[in-house]
Enzyme design. Structure first.
Site, PDB file in Angstrom:
ATOM      1  N   LYS A   1       0.876  -1.171   0.000  1.00 12.62           N
ATOM      2  CA  LYS A   1       0.000   0.000   0.000  1.00 12.62           C
ATOM      3  C   LYS A   1       0.910   1.216   0.000  1.00 12.62           C
ATOM      4  CE  LYS A   1      -1.663   3.024   2.144  1.00 12.62           C
ATOM      5  NZ  LYS A   1      -1.517   4.521   1.903  1.00 12.62           N
TER       6      LYS A   1
ATOM      7  N   GLU B   1       9.957   1.413  10.618  1.00  9.59           N
ATOM      8  CA  GLU B   1      11.013   2.401  10.362  1.00  9.59           C
ATOM      9  C   GLU B   1      10.361   3.762  10.555  1.00  9.59           C
ATOM     10  OE1 GLU B   1      14.162   1.905   9.764  1.00  9.59           O
ATOM     11  OE2 GLU B   1      14.069  -0.276   9.596  1.00  9.59           O
TER      12      GLU B   1
ATOM     13  N   CYS C   1      14.208  10.661   6.760  1.00  7.00           N
ATOM     14  CA  CYS C   1      14.099  10.356   8.196  1.00  7.00           C
ATOM     15  C   CYS C   1      15.460  10.330   8.879  1.00  7.00           C
ATOM     16  CB  CYS C   1      13.369   9.037   8.408  1.00  7.00           C
ATOM     17  SG  CYS C   1      14.013   7.680   7.430  1.00  7.00           S
TER      18      CYS C   1
ATOM     19  N   GLU D   1      10.854  15.998  14.867  1.00  6.54           N
ATOM     20  CA  GLU D   1      11.220  15.813  13.460  1.00  6.54           C
ATOM     21  C   GLU D   1      10.410  16.777  12.596  1.00  6.54           C
ATOM     22  OE1 GLU D   1      12.208  12.112  10.618  1.00  6.54           O
ATOM     23  OE2 GLU D   1      10.213  12.033  11.511  1.00  6.54           O
TER      24      GLU D   1
END
Length: 462
Positions: free
Chosen positions: A170, A245, A279, A369
């Protein structure tokens, strides 16, 4: 604009269960470039059933044959590298050269690495009076993000297929077009029907249905820590394997003995690459107080060169989010030395390459982040202080250390609570495990460690 219809399920493009579509927007000019079906729980169910049906034969296929299919897939991706790069540039907005080198180049290398691993990995080993078999986990749900839209899929699909698993992908709703190219390449590479399936759709609908499906044995997700928590909770409720992750807030630690200009310039380039949508980006630069002012000047000058060179962020929501963080940095007292919250262009989801000085570790921009082209520069007193600051976030994905002496850098890196550290600008290695400590995730991707995520052991005693 092209209307793409159908889901790739059971070895063919099949009509979607519903009529809703997702519009794919080019972030450079905000124009709709295509549509894909918005998958439903029904589409997900069809895909999982196709994967379950294909699983026994694929799991029993000799590893050498699985390796041959993966090698064919690598070659097909390489042959379509230009089309892949152009597609990612259109749906993500990344500059074409970067798309060619990274968005097309890295997944080709990763697919090739798993073709080799499938052929050489010991799926059977002897220990004492036992033979241990490494068997596929089963049906894998791969839920992937938009920032590296092909790489993130291949980093899950290639090891899963090498292991003998069947997969349902997906992809992120912002960047589904390159996933369709991959489905065509998988088909052409001769994988059996149902071994690879693709369902496009929204995360809260198709993604959730996939994570919850009782026919899925492992959910592999890359994305935000917030969504990762939800997926982990769903998986825990079903005692289902999970690989996550998640986010990062990586430290780029410049020790006093380092080549300051090189460390700062490479550090700025790392943060601006892919418009900061990485990331593992080194978004916190840690500099000794005696060299701090010089580092800030170098970083501001380096960031200024990226103004015309970086692409936009992926969508309007992301642009607003990043600009909000920049405003928060200013409000909390950080000093803006490059960029700022104002959009550099009237059209497109652009954010100015931004550098903050006088950032303290308690500021929001030093802890959360941002996922945009924003660098925070922090000062430290001594190495002990630097290590404390480097480890002082909930994340632990990546990082960098620079020193005049490699052994000094390695000694510091060993103290960092993070899954990957680049020493004096060490290059990305697609064979090395990638993944994080703490809230950066569970499990590893790439190389042998990435393969073992998709295997489970069975021991036979004699």
């Amino acid at each position: 604009m092209k209307a793409h219809d159908g889901m790739y399920i059971g070895g063919a493009w099949r009509p979607a269960a519903g009529h809703d579509v997702i519009e794919v927007v080019n972030p450079v000019d905000e124009q709709v470039i295509g549509t894909v079906p918005a998958g439903t729980a029904e589409d997900v169910d069809h895909a999982v059933r196709a994967a379950r049906a294909a699983l026994p034969d694929w799991a029993a296929t000799p590893p050498a044959e699985r390796a041959a299919r993966l090698a064919a897939l690598r070659d097909l991706l390489a042959a379509r590298a230009d089309e892949i790069a152009e597609t990612v540039t259109a749906e993500l907005g990344s500059p074409l050269k970067f798309s060619q080198a990274v968005h097309a180049g890295v997944p080709i290398a990763v697919a090739g690495s798993y073709a080799e691993l499938a052929a050489t990995y010991a799926f059977e080993e002897k220990t004492g009076n036992s033979v241990v078999h490494h068997e596929p986990v089963g049906v894998v749900a791969a839920i992937t993000p938009w920032n590296y839209p092909l790489h993130q899929i291949v980093a899950k699909v290639a090891p899963a297929l090498a292991a003998g698993c069947a997969v349902v992908v997906k992809p992120a709703e912002d960047t589904p077009l390159v996933a369709r190219l991959l489905a065509d390449a998988v088909h052409e590479a001769g994988f059996p029907a149902g071994v690879f399936n693709l369902v496009t759709g929204l995360g809260p609908v198709a993604g959730q249905a996939l994570a919850e499906h009782p026919g899925v044995d492992l959910v592999s997700f890359t994305g935000s820590t917030a969504v990762g928590r939800r997926i982990a909770a769903i998986a825990a409720g079903q005692v289902k394997k999970v690989a996550l992750e998640l986010g990062g807030k990586s430290a780029n630690v410049i020790l006093p003995s380092a080549d300051l200009a090189k460390a700062v310039n490479v550090g700025v380039a790392n943060v601006m690459s892919n418009s900061g949508q990485t990331c593992s980006a080194w978004t916190r630069m840690l500099v000794h107080r005696d060299r701090y002012d010089e580092a800030v000047e170098l970083a501001a000058a380096a960031a200024a060169k990226y103004g015309e060179r970086i692409g936009p962020v992926v969508n309007a929501k992301q642009q607003a989010r990043v600009r909000g963080y920049i405003e928060k940095g200013v409000a909390e007292g950080a000093r803006l030395v490059a960029g700022g919250p104002e959009a550099p262009r009237e059209t497109g989801y652009f954010v100015s390459p931004t550098v903050f000085a006088d950032v303290t570790e308690d500021m929001t921009i030093a802890q959360e982040e941002i996922f945009g082209p924003v660098l925070s520069i922090l000062r430290y007193e001594d190495e002990e202080d630097a290590l404390r600051i480097a480890n002082g976030t909930v994340y632990g994905l990546a990082g960098a250390v620079w020193a005049g002496d490699e052994a000094e850098a390695v000694a510091f890196a060993r103290g960092m609570e993070t899954g990957q550290v680049d020493i004096n600008g060490g290059r990305f290695n697609p064979l090395a495990p990638f993944g994080g400590y703490k809230q950066s995730g569970i499990g590893r991707e790439l190389g042998v460690h990435g393969l073992t995520e998709y295997l489970q052991t069975k021991s036979l005693q004699f």
